[in-house]
Design an enzyme around this catalytic site. Sequence first.
Site, PDB file in Angstrom:
ATOM      1  N   GLU A   1      27.080  -8.996 -36.324  1.00 43.68           N
ATOM      2  CA  GLU A   1      26.938  -9.674 -37.787  1.00 43.68           C
ATOM      3  C   GLU A   1      26.499  -8.797 -38.674  1.00 43.68           C
ATOM      4  O   GLU A   1      25.877  -7.928 -38.257  1.00 43.68           O
ATOM      5  CB  GLU A   1      25.974 -10.873 -37.702  1.00 43.68           C
TER       6      GLU A   1
ATOM      7  N   CYS B   1      23.151  -5.190 -44.798  1.00 42.02           N
ATOM      8  CA  CYS B   1      22.469  -5.038 -43.662  1.00 42.02           C
ATOM      9  C   CYS B   1      23.294  -5.087 -42.243  1.00 42.02           C
ATOM     10  O   CYS B   1      24.212  -5.990 -42.217  1.00 42.02           O
ATOM     11  CB  CYS B   1      21.529  -6.307 -43.426  1.00 42.02           C
TER      12      CYS B   1
ATOM     13  N   CYS C   1      21.373  -6.024 -27.975  1.00 43.94           N
ATOM     14  CA  CYS C   1      20.250  -5.127 -27.967  1.00 43.94           C
ATOM     15  C   CYS C   1      19.271  -5.319 -26.693  1.00 43.94           C
ATOM     16  O   CYS C   1      19.190  -6.332 -26.208  1.00 43.94           O
ATOM     17  CB  CYS C   1      19.325  -5.428 -29.286  1.00 43.94           C
TER      18      CYS C   1
ATOM     19  N   CYS D   1      12.417  -7.288 -27.747  1.00 42.03           N
ATOM     20  CA  CYS D   1      11.393  -7.749 -28.304  1.00 42.03           C
ATOM     21  C   CYS D   1      11.128  -9.297 -28.567  1.00 42.03           C
ATOM     22  O   CYS D   1      12.534  -9.811 -28.774  1.00 42.03           O
ATOM     23  CB  CYS D   1      11.166  -7.259 -29.931  1.00 42.03           C
TER      24      CYS D   1
ATOM     25  N   CYS E   1      12.490 -11.595 -31.494  1.00 47.52           N
ATOM     26  CA  CYS E   1      13.627 -11.385 -32.201  1.00 47.52           C
ATOM     27  C   CYS E   1      14.741 -12.115 -31.256  1.00 47.52           C
ATOM     28  O   CYS E   1      14.936 -11.871 -30.193  1.00 47.52           O
ATOM     29  CB  CYS E   1      13.989  -9.860 -32.273  1.00 47.52           C
TER      30      CYS E   1
ATOM     31  N   SER F   1      16.330   1.383 -39.168  1.00 49.02           N
ATOM     32  CA  SER F   1      14.913   0.931 -38.681  1.00 49.02           C
ATOM     33  C   SER F   1      15.009   1.102 -37.143  1.00 49.02           C
ATOM     34  O   SER F   1      15.954   0.754 -36.577  1.00 49.02           O
ATOM     35  CB  SER F   1      15.146  -0.718 -39.186  1.00 49.02           C
TER      36      SER F   1
ATOM     37  N   SER G   1       9.422  -0.229 -36.966  1.00 53.38           N
ATOM     38  CA  SER G   1       8.911  -1.766 -36.560  1.00 53.38           C
ATOM     39  C   SER G   1       7.750  -1.523 -35.606  1.00 53.38           C
ATOM     40  O   SER G   1       7.750  -1.447 -34.649  1.00 53.38           O
ATOM     41  CB  SER G   1      10.205  -2.592 -35.605  1.00 53.38           C
ATOM     42  N   LEU G   2       6.741  -1.692 -36.420  1.00 57.32           N
ATOM     43  CA  LEU G   2       5.264  -1.365 -35.873  1.00 57.32           C
ATOM     44  C   LEU G   2       4.621  -2.687 -35.076  1.00 57.32           C
ATOM     45  O   LEU G   2       4.453  -2.925 -33.839  1.00 57.32           O
ATOM     46  CB  LEU G   2       4.126  -0.812 -36.459  1.00 57.32           C
ATOM     47  N   HIS G   3       4.506  -3.822 -36.040  1.00 61.10           N
ATOM     48  CA  HIS G   3       4.234  -5.076 -35.565  1.00 61.10           C
ATOM     49  C   HIS G   3       2.712  -5.303 -35.021  1.00 61.10           C
ATOM     50  O   HIS G   3       2.273  -6.417 -34.843  1.00 61.10           O
ATOM     51  CB  HIS G   3       5.084  -5.653 -34.934  1.00 61.10           C
TER      52      HIS G   3
ATOM     53  N   CYS H   1      15.803 -11.378 -40.949  1.00 65.68           N
ATOM     54  CA  CYS H   1      15.345 -10.445 -39.748  1.00 65.68           C
ATOM     55  C   CYS H   1      15.092 -11.100 -38.625  1.00 65.68           C
ATOM     56  O   CYS H   1      14.295 -12.089 -38.437  1.00 65.68           O
ATOM     57  CB  CYS H   1      13.939  -9.775 -40.321  1.00 65.68           C
TER      58      CYS H   1
HETATM   59  N1  SAH Z   1      16.165  -2.831 -33.761  1.00 71.48           N
HETATM   60  C1  SAH Z   1      15.511  -2.189 -34.837  1.00 71.48           C
HETATM   61  C2  SAH Z   1      16.402  -2.843 -36.096  1.00 71.48           C
HETATM   62  C3  SAH Z   1      16.646  -4.157 -36.185  1.00 71.48           C
HETATM   63  S1  SAH Z   1      15.374  -5.682 -36.553  1.00 71.48           S
HETATM   64  C4  SAH Z   1      14.265  -2.490 -35.308  1.00 71.48           C
HETATM   65  O1  SAH Z   1      13.613  -3.144 -34.416  1.00 71.48           O
HETATM   66  O2  SAH Z   1      13.607  -1.939 -36.077  1.00 71.48           O
HETATM   67  C5  SAH Z   1      15.037  -5.418 -38.397  1.00 71.48           C
HETATM   68  C6  SAH Z   1      13.781  -5.798 -38.501  1.00 71.48           C
HETATM   69  O3  SAH Z   1      13.421  -7.241 -38.324  1.00 71.48           O
HETATM   70  C7  SAH Z   1      12.570  -5.168 -37.493  1.00 71.48           C
HETATM   71  O4  SAH Z   1      11.610  -4.801 -38.015  1.00 71.48           O
HETATM   72  C8  SAH Z   1      12.512  -6.223 -36.319  1.00 71.48           C
HETATM   73  O5  SAH Z   1      11.158  -6.159 -35.639  1.00 71.48           O
HETATM   74  C9  SAH Z   1      12.352  -7.383 -37.409  1.00 71.48           C
HETATM   75  N2  SAH Z   1      12.434  -8.789 -36.912  1.00 71.48           N
HETATM   76  C10 SAH Z   1      12.945  -9.188 -35.887  1.00 71.48           C
HETATM   77  N3  SAH Z   1      12.848 -10.345 -35.367  1.00 71.48           N
HETATM   78  C11 SAH Z   1      12.178 -10.932 -36.448  1.00 71.48           C
HETATM   79  C12 SAH Z   1      11.757 -12.283 -36.833  1.00 71.48           C
HETATM   80  N4  SAH Z   1      11.763 -13.125 -35.854  1.00 71.48           N
HETATM   81  N5  SAH Z   1      10.930 -12.517 -37.827  1.00 71.48           N
HETATM   82  C13 SAH Z   1      10.909 -11.337 -38.645  1.00 71.48           C
HETATM   83  N6  SAH Z   1      11.404 -10.121 -38.514  1.00 71.48           N
HETATM   84  C14 SAH Z   1      11.931  -9.879 -37.304  1.00 71.48           C
END
Ligand code: SAH
Length: 381
Positions: A112, A125, A132, A136, A139, A221, A244-246, A363
């Site tokens: 997508e 995007c 992937c 995570c 996601c 990213s 993507s720290l989180h 995202c």
């Molecule tokens: N694999 C890469 C790029 C894809 S995701 C990465 O992880 O950076 C793009 C962004 O969306 C990342 O920061 C990811 O952590 C975030 N993301 C993934 N799932 C999400 C969700 N359910 N809600 C909000 N952000 C999310």
Amino acid sequence: MTSLPLISVDPDARGRKPAMPPRHLADLDLPGRRALVTELGEPAFRAKQVSNHYFGRLVRDPERMTDLPAATRERLAGTLLPTLLTPVRELACDDGATRKALWRLHDGSLVESVLMGYPDRVTVCISSQAGCGMACPFCATGQAGLTRNLSTAEIVDQAVYLAGVAASGAVAGSPPRLSHVVFMGMGEPLANYARVVAAIRRLVAPAPEGLGLSQRHITVSTVGLVPAIRRLASEDLSVTLALSLHAPDDELRDELVPVNQRWKVSEVLEAAWDYAATTGRRVSIEYAMIKDVNDQPWRADLLGRLLAGKLAHVNLIPLNPTPGSRWDASPKPVEREFVRRLRDAGVSTTVRDTRGREIDGACGQLAAAEDTDSDSRAATA
Ligand code: SAH
């Protein structure tokens, strides 16, 4: 908008070992395209002509390439521009300002892309992998696992295709020219390193070699693959890095971003600061706000201490719902307090809009399932 016809995936294609798609001109730089055209027995300058149609005019239909001799048009276009992405479905929301495209690749894989229009810019995007492998847990893409890497041209073609959609005036209230690309679709871009870097080179090369975007308008990213971040810093490209720290602590980040078990918060941040120092680009720190998981005031303070004085900007992402997820987005007052604490620590912070949520285009929602439920939500305006 038009809803494209639903094309079902060939069930036989699912079990096969993933195969890479046919070669396309976007896989090659201009000298490589010239060599290919010469191999076909055509004059080398045809490479530039076809490139100009594809990247400069966003035209891919050989019938419209009237500067090519009619007898060789089909053959040249067939060789240089094989079909890589077959549109399966297009969904729109936000009054047409957000459009999600679902593509079927040559082997039946689904990916997508999302086109987002703003008053001053148009962003696409794009996906770098089918699925992937980073797992995570919050996601949707991460839940399905990795199918395969996309080729350079499969990555580039998403942007070129949607640049054509934008150029047709489909994104009301926005400029017609695609200006920004973010590698925030499906996949971990730095796990498909060589093809992603080649794709970036195509996106920034001036037409007819490429799409002519500004390097500063491209964002990669990553979950934080440290050696790849360091390698990217040495590429002589000044694209924006988003990390993507989180979570600011290893205990929680080990769970939310499993690759943290390999490269810890301190190591990944050090790589990010080195990237910022080498490129002069501010690093974007992505932080999905998950209720009662990573949104506590003490974590905001810890994050503030880690980022204070650094070339960094925090992008808080309200958690988007994904199927079967046990987590919710943080309540707004909690989010506001988190922002306040970061700003008090001197860290520039914004909250990302949740574009595309109702079409699962936001995202973490890109899972490329052909479910009829999403279909019934397709905008028809
Ligand atoms: N694999 C890469 C790029 C894809 S995701 C990465 O992880 O950076 C793009 C962004 O969306 C990342 O920061 C990811 O952590 C975030 N993301 C993934 N799932 C999400 C969700 N359910 N809600 C909000 N952000 C999310």
